[in-house]
Design a protein around this motif. Sequence first.
Motif, PDB file in Angstrom:
ATOM      1  N   PHE A  26      62.616   3.484 196.574  1.00 52.78           N
ATOM      2  CA  PHE A  26      63.399   4.882 197.112  1.00 52.78           C
ATOM      3  C   PHE A  26      64.576   5.107 196.215  1.00 52.78           C
ATOM      4  N   VAL A  27      65.328   4.285 196.039  1.00 54.59           N
ATOM      5  CA  VAL A  27      66.633   4.830 195.235  1.00 54.59           C
ATOM      6  C   VAL A  27      66.342   5.060 193.853  1.00 54.59           C
ATOM      7  N   LYS A  28      65.462   4.377 192.886  1.00 52.78           N
ATOM      8  CA  LYS A  28      65.408   4.452 191.529  1.00 52.78           C
ATOM      9  C   LYS A  28      63.898   5.043 191.324  1.00 52.78           C
ATOM     10  N   GLY A  29      62.848   5.122 191.909  1.00 51.86           N
ATOM     11  CA  GLY A  29      61.573   5.497 191.813  1.00 51.86           C
ATOM     12  C   GLY A  29      60.946   4.542 190.818  1.00 51.86           C
ATOM     13  N   GLN A  30      61.614   3.179 190.996  1.00 53.50           N
ATOM     14  CA  GLN A  30      60.889   2.112 189.975  1.00 53.50           C
ATOM     15  C   GLN A  30      60.223   1.043 190.784  1.00 53.50           C
ATOM     16  N   PHE A 178      56.025   2.929 212.778  1.00 59.82           N
ATOM     17  CA  PHE A 178      55.217   2.018 211.876  1.00 59.82           C
ATOM     18  C   PHE A 178      54.514   2.712 210.762  1.00 59.82           C
ATOM     19  N   LYS A 179      54.609   2.148 209.681  1.00 67.93           N
ATOM     20  CA  LYS A 179      53.698   2.563 208.545  1.00 67.93           C
ATOM     21  C   LYS A 179      53.485   1.403 207.511  1.00 67.93           C
ATOM     22  N   GLU A 180      52.125   1.565 207.156  1.00 69.66           N
ATOM     23  CA  GLU A 180      51.839   0.304 206.075  1.00 69.66           C
ATOM     24  C   GLU A 180      52.288   1.327 204.709  1.00 69.66           C
ATOM     25  N   THR A 181      52.945   0.446 203.984  1.00 68.01           N
ATOM     26  CA  THR A 181      53.765   0.818 202.693  1.00 68.01           C
ATOM     27  C   THR A 181      53.060   0.320 201.532  1.00 68.01           C
ATOM     28  N   SER A 182      53.539   0.921 200.294  1.00 66.10           N
ATOM     29  CA  SER A 182      53.367   0.147 198.938  1.00 66.10           C
ATOM     30  C   SER A 182      54.576   0.644 198.014  1.00 66.10           C
ATOM     31  N   ALA A 183      55.384  -0.439 197.777  1.00 66.61           N
ATOM     32  CA  ALA A 183      56.383  -0.386 196.751  1.00 66.61           C
ATOM     33  C   ALA A 183      55.815   0.077 195.375  1.00 66.61           C
ATOM     34  N   LYS A 184      54.366  -0.614 195.348  1.00 76.28           N
ATOM     35  CA  LYS A 184      54.107  -0.475 193.956  1.00 76.28           C
ATOM     36  C   LYS A 184      53.456   1.121 193.698  1.00 76.28           C
ATOM     37  N   THR A 185      52.647   1.726 194.852  1.00 77.19           N
ATOM     38  CA  THR A 185      52.142   2.960 194.561  1.00 77.19           C
ATOM     39  C   THR A 185      53.328   4.100 195.106  1.00 77.19           C
TER      40      THR A 185
END
Length: 203
Positions: A26-30, A178-185
């Motif tokens: 969220f903060v760095k897009g990494q 509620f959300k299903e998330t992915s930090a990877k994608t």
Amino acid sequence: AINVHFILQVLLGDVGAGKSSLVLRFVKGQFVEFQESTIGAAFFSQTLAVNDATVKFEIWDTAGQERYHSLAPMYYRGAAAAIIVYDITNQASFERAKKWVQELQAQGNPGMVMALAGNKVDLLDARKVAAEANGKRSNGFIVQFCFGFNAHACQFDFLFSLATQEAQTYAQENGLFFKETSAKTASNVNEIFYEIGPKDYLE
Ligand code: GDP
Ligand code: MG
């Protein structure tokens, strides 16, 4: 005119669920494949310009280990919003998430806004792609196709779909977004932070 809106958010959840990865996305897009374990807690901030307003997210990323549990209230007490994170491939992390929700309901800020993130949804997508490559459609509810040589992959999808339903129902019953998330994608990452972000600047 000064038009700045702050929100203090906190991330809670089991170690390894992906709290640090979500905030880093969220903060760095990494995204890093081998994110180091958080010690104690880490503070992040993100400032966005929305129309003529400035929106500032201030985020406490907590550790998640049981030995740091007694420190958690220091981070969630002042927070207006919380994201409780679990790993969709780890049932124990979902049980842990429910414990955090209970604790926040009992001891958090009254009126605290909460979101539940079922993280690592890319791992489910990867299985779906594999199943499709083998000629199977696998949306969970199409279980009648899940026989034969690829039954195993299909069964996995079905189990995960049930877990999604379970989490969705749980979230609804407890008034959580509620959300299903992915930090990877990056899937649903901005969405979940924005959903529990400041809303008054929209008025
Ligand atoms: P935390 O202990 O909750 O802060 O979890 P971390 O952010 O340290 O993540 C734990 C591990 O899971 C790391 O190896 C991350 O790279 C991995 N991870 C985090 N989020 C995701 C995700 O969305 N998808 C995948 N495939 N791995 C993830
Ligand atoms: Mg961490």
